[in-house]
Design a protein around this motif. Structure first.
Motif, PDB file in Angstrom:
ATOM      1  N   ALA A 131      39.322  16.822 125.645  1.00  0.00           N
ATOM      2  CA  ALA A 131      39.419  16.967 124.192  1.00  0.00           C
ATOM      3  C   ALA A 131      39.793  18.388 123.795  1.00  0.00           C
ATOM      4  CB  ALA A 131      38.096  16.568 123.548  1.00  0.00           C
ATOM      5  N   LEU A 132      39.182  19.367 124.432  1.00  0.00           N
ATOM      6  CA  LEU A 132      39.504  20.766 124.136  1.00  0.00           C
ATOM      7  C   LEU A 132      40.956  21.084 124.474  1.00  0.00           C
ATOM      8  CD1 LEU A 132      36.279  22.563 125.430  1.00  0.00           C
ATOM      9  CD2 LEU A 132      37.104  22.563 123.074  1.00  0.00           C
ATOM     10  N   THR A 133      41.418  20.577 125.594  1.00  0.00           N
ATOM     11  CA  THR A 133      42.798  20.831 126.011  1.00  0.00           C
ATOM     12  C   THR A 133      43.786  20.224 125.025  1.00  0.00           C
ATOM     13  OG1 THR A 133      42.119  20.875 128.341  1.00  0.00           O
ATOM     14  CG2 THR A 133      44.453  20.565 127.891  1.00  0.00           C
ATOM     15  N   LYS A 134      43.456  19.021 124.516  1.00  0.00           N
ATOM     16  CA  LYS A 134      44.343  18.388 123.532  1.00  0.00           C
ATOM     17  C   LYS A 134      44.328  19.136 122.209  1.00  0.00           C
ATOM     18  CE  LYS A 134      44.302  13.622 125.238  1.00  0.00           C
ATOM     19  NZ  LYS A 134      43.894  12.218 124.941  1.00  0.00           N
ATOM     20  N   ALA A 135      43.154  19.587 121.777  1.00  0.00           N
ATOM     21  CA  ALA A 135      43.020  20.220 120.466  1.00  0.00           C
ATOM     22  C   ALA A 135      43.497  21.664 120.467  1.00  0.00           C
ATOM     23  CB  ALA A 135      41.571  20.153 119.994  1.00  0.00           C
ATOM     24  N   LEU A 136      43.195  22.400 121.549  1.00  0.00           N
ATOM     25  CA  LEU A 136      43.486  23.836 121.604  1.00  0.00           C
ATOM     26  C   LEU A 136      44.613  24.195 122.564  1.00  0.00           C
ATOM     27  CD1 LEU A 136      39.861  25.295 121.832  1.00  0.00           C
ATOM     28  CD2 LEU A 136      41.340  25.323 119.848  1.00  0.00           C
ATOM     29  N   GLY A 137      44.922  23.263 123.457  1.00  0.00           N
ATOM     30  CA  GLY A 137      45.873  23.566 124.512  1.00  0.00           C
ATOM     31  C   GLY A 137      45.203  24.180 125.722  1.00  0.00           C
ATOM     32  N   ARG A 138      43.881  24.449 125.603  1.00  0.00           N
ATOM     33  CA  ARG A 138      43.134  25.090 126.687  1.00  0.00           C
ATOM     34  C   ARG A 138      41.654  25.050 126.353  1.00  0.00           C
ATOM     35  NH1 ARG A 138      41.371  29.791 124.557  1.00  0.00           N
ATOM     36  NH2 ARG A 138      42.480  30.529 122.700  1.00  0.00           N
ATOM     37  N   VAL A 139      40.841  25.347 127.356  1.00  0.00           N
ATOM     38  CA  VAL A 139      39.418  25.594 127.130  1.00  0.00           C
ATOM     39  C   VAL A 139      39.278  27.053 126.710  1.00  0.00           C
ATOM     40  CG1 VAL A 139      37.148  25.708 128.240  1.00  0.00           C
ATOM     41  CG2 VAL A 139      38.725  23.861 128.821  1.00  0.00           C
ATOM     42  N   PRO A 140      38.495  27.371 125.670  1.00  0.00           N
ATOM     43  CA  PRO A 140      38.339  28.776 125.247  1.00  0.00           C
ATOM     44  C   PRO A 140      37.983  29.685 126.414  1.00  0.00           C
ATOM     45  CG  PRO A 140      37.309  27.321 123.660  1.00  0.00           C
ATOM     46  CD  PRO A 140      37.730  26.446 124.807  1.00  0.00           C
ATOM     47  N   ALA A 141      38.537  30.889 126.410  1.00  0.00           N
ATOM     48  CA  ALA A 141      38.388  31.797 127.547  1.00  0.00           C
ATOM     49  C   ALA A 141      36.935  32.162 127.831  1.00  0.00           C
ATOM     50  CB  ALA A 141      39.209  33.062 127.296  1.00  0.00           C
ATOM     51  N   ASN A 142      36.092  32.197 126.796  1.00  0.00           N
ATOM     52  CA  ASN A 142      34.702  32.607 126.994  1.00  0.00           C
ATOM     53  C   ASN A 142      33.786  31.436 127.339  1.00  0.00           C
ATOM     54  OD1 ASN A 142      34.972  31.535 124.335  1.00  0.00           O
ATOM     55  ND2 ASN A 142      32.984  32.436 123.797  1.00  0.00           N
ATOM     56  N   LEU A 143      34.359  30.214 127.444  1.00  0.00           N
ATOM     57  CA  LEU A 143      33.550  29.013 127.665  1.00  0.00           C
ATOM     58  C   LEU A 143      33.668  28.540 129.107  1.00  0.00           C
ATOM     59  CD1 LEU A 143      31.856  26.599 126.716  1.00  0.00           C
ATOM     60  CD2 LEU A 143      33.987  25.488 125.988  1.00  0.00           C
ATOM     61  N   THR A 144      32.523  28.338 129.743  1.00  0.00           N
ATOM     62  CA  THR A 144      32.459  27.775 131.090  1.00  0.00           C
ATOM     63  C   THR A 144      31.690  26.470 131.031  1.00  0.00           C
ATOM     64  OG1 THR A 144      32.480  29.976 132.119  1.00  0.00           O
ATOM     65  CG2 THR A 144      31.683  28.141 133.461  1.00  0.00           C
ATOM     66  N   GLN A 145      32.273  25.415 131.556  1.00  0.00           N
ATOM     67  CA  GLN A 145      31.637  24.099 131.550  1.00  0.00           C
ATOM     68  C   GLN A 145      30.989  23.830 132.902  1.00  0.00           C
ATOM     69  OE1 GLN A 145      35.377  22.178 130.109  1.00  0.00           O
ATOM     70  NE2 GLN A 145      34.037  21.257 128.578  1.00  0.00           N
ATOM     71  N   VAL A 146      29.750  23.369 132.846  1.00  0.00           N
ATOM     72  CA  VAL A 146      28.935  23.219 134.054  1.00  0.00           C
ATOM     73  C   VAL A 146      28.427  21.780 134.141  1.00  0.00           C
ATOM     74  CG1 VAL A 146      26.933  24.073 135.335  1.00  0.00           C
ATOM     75  CG2 VAL A 146      28.205  25.625 133.803  1.00  0.00           C
ATOM     76  N   PRO A 147      28.980  20.951 135.041  1.00  0.00           N
ATOM     77  CA  PRO A 147      28.484  19.583 135.179  1.00  0.00           C
ATOM     78  C   PRO A 147      27.174  19.545 135.969  1.00  0.00           C
ATOM     79  CG  PRO A 147      30.291  19.957 136.715  1.00  0.00           C
ATOM     80  CD  PRO A 147      30.163  21.212 135.894  1.00  0.00           C
ATOM     81  N   VAL A 148      26.172  18.841 135.428  1.00  0.00           N
ATOM     82  CA  VAL A 148      24.878  18.759 136.112  1.00  0.00           C
ATOM     83  C   VAL A 148      24.089  17.574 135.555  1.00  0.00           C
ATOM     84  CG1 VAL A 148      23.614  20.257 134.501  1.00  0.00           C
ATOM     85  CG2 VAL A 148      22.879  20.129 136.865  1.00  0.00           C
ATOM     86  N   ASP A 149      23.249  16.975 136.391  1.00  0.00           N
ATOM     87  CA  ASP A 149      22.311  15.941 135.964  1.00  0.00           C
ATOM     88  C   ASP A 149      20.934  16.582 135.927  1.00  0.00           C
ATOM     89  OD1 ASP A 149      20.431  13.830 135.821  1.00  0.00           O
ATOM     90  OD2 ASP A 149      21.849  12.439 136.740  1.00  0.00           O
TER      91      ASP A 149
END
Length: 289
Positions: A131-149
Motif C-alpha cells: 500500500a505504501l509503495t502504491k501511494a508514495l512510490g516507496r516506503v518512507p526513508a525513516n520507516l522500518t517494517q518488522v514482521p513478528v508474531d
C-alpha cells in the motif's frame, strides 16, 4: 500464526478516512484513504455523503455501542501523547507494536527525522508495504517494517535484526493486547522492561469484566462473536489493576483515559455528540526502571 487478528487492520482506517468528511474531524489524516485497498477506498469516498456515513456507523454501533468514536479518540490520544513527548525532547525512536495500517509515519511531520519501527504480523507487513509503495512510490526513508508474531517470536531479537538500538523510545501498542494470550502480553512487557529510563508507552486494553462476561456494556453481539464463538479477544485488565501490572515491569501509569476523558477532551470541544465505548481504555505510561 494466523488468529484472525491479521484481518483486522483495515476497519479502523476506514473509520478514520470516513471521519475526514466531518466538519471537524477528530484526526487530520489525508493518508488513511490512500492506504486502503480498492474496496476500502470506495467505501471511504462514498462516506462523503452523510446518509452513507450514517449507514456505515450503524452496524458498528450495533455490535459495540460507542466503538466508532472510541477508535477515533484513542488514535487522537496516542497522537497527543506522542507529540507531547517529542516536544519535551529526548525521544530517539518510535516503535509501533501491531501497526496495522497506521499512518503516523506519513502524517506527523515531527516524525520525519526520527526512526520509526512498525511491528506487525507478516501478512499485515506485506499488505502495508504494498500500500505504501502504491501511494508514495516507496516506503518512507525513516520507516522500518518488522514482521513478528507477538505470541511466538522474540520481539527484542526481531527489532535488533532490523536495526533498532535501545534508547529512549516512544512505544505505541494500540488495539492489540486483547488479541494476545496473557503469556504473549507478558512476553512483550518483558521486552518493554528493558527500555531506557524516560521511555513512554501508550497502550489500549479491553476490560476484564467484559471478557469474563461479568458486564457486557451493551456489547452482547461483540461478546458472542469475539469471546465465545471465535475467541479472538483473550486478554483483558481491570482498570484499577493496571498500575500494579505495569509496576511488575518497571513502568508507571501516568494517565488512564476512557469515555469520560475522551468526551471532555475531544468530542465536546469539536461539537461531536457521539457515545464512546466502555469496554476499551487507553493508558499512558513512563518507564522508571
Amino acid at each position: 500464526m494466523a488468529t484472525g487478528a491479521d484481518r483486522t487492520a483495515f476497519g479502523p482506517m476506514v473509520i478514520v478516512a470516513a471521519d475526514q468528511h466531518e466538519a471537524r474531524p477528530l484526526i487530520d489524516d489525508p493518508w488513511a484513504r490512500r492506504l486502503l485497498p480498492a474496496s476500502g477506498r470506495l467505501a471511504a469516498a462514498l462516506t462523503k455523503y452523510r446518509p452513507i456515513r450514517r449507514a456505515l456507523i450503524a452496524p458498528t454501533e450495533k455490535k459495540i455501542p460507542g466503538l466508532w468514536a472510541s477508535m477515533l479518540c484513542r488514535k487522537r490520544y496516542v497522537d497527543d501523547a506522542l507529540r507531547a513527548a517529542l516536544d519535551e525532547g529526548g525521544i530517539e525512536a518510535v516503535v509501533i507494536l501491531g501497526a496495522g495500517f497506521d499512518t503516523r509515519a506519513c502524517r506527523l511531520p515531527a516524525l520525519a527525522k526520527i526512526p520509526v519501527y512498525e511491528v506487525d504480523l507478516p501478512a499485515n507487513i506485506d499488505r502495508k508495504r504494498t500500500a505504501l509503495t502504491k501511494a508514495l512510490g516507496r516506503v518512507p526513508a525513516n520507516l522500518t517494517q518488522v514482521p513478528v508474531d507477538f505470541n511466538t517470536e522474540n520481539l527484542a531479537d526481531a527489532l535488533a535484526r532490523h536495526g533498532y538500538l535501545p534508547g529512549r523510545t516512544f512505544f505505541v501498542w494500540e488495539a492489540v493486547t486483547q488479541y494476545l494470550t496473557e503469556d504473549g502480553v507478558r512476553r512483550t512487557f518483558d521486552f518493554l522492561a528493558t527500555a531506557a529510563a524516560g521511555s513512554r508507552l501508550v497502550f489500549t486494553f479491553v476490560r476484564k469484566d467484559f471478557l469474563d462476561g461479568t458486564r457486557l456494556y451493551g456489547a452482547e453481539a461483540a461478546y458472542t462473536e469475539f469471546v465465545r464463538k471465535r475467541p479472538l479477544w483473550r486478554f483483558g485488565l481491570a482498570p484499577d489493576r493496571v498500575e500494579a501490572f505495569l509496576a511488575e515491569y518497571g513502568w508507571h501509569e501516568r494517565e488512564q483515559a476512557g469515555p469520560e476523558e475522551f468526551t471532555a477532551r475531544y468530542l465536546r470541544p469539536a461539537g461531536r455528540d457521539l457515545p464512546v465505548s466502555e469496554i476499551e481504555r487507553s493508558v499512558l505510561a513512563e518507564f522508571t526502571g
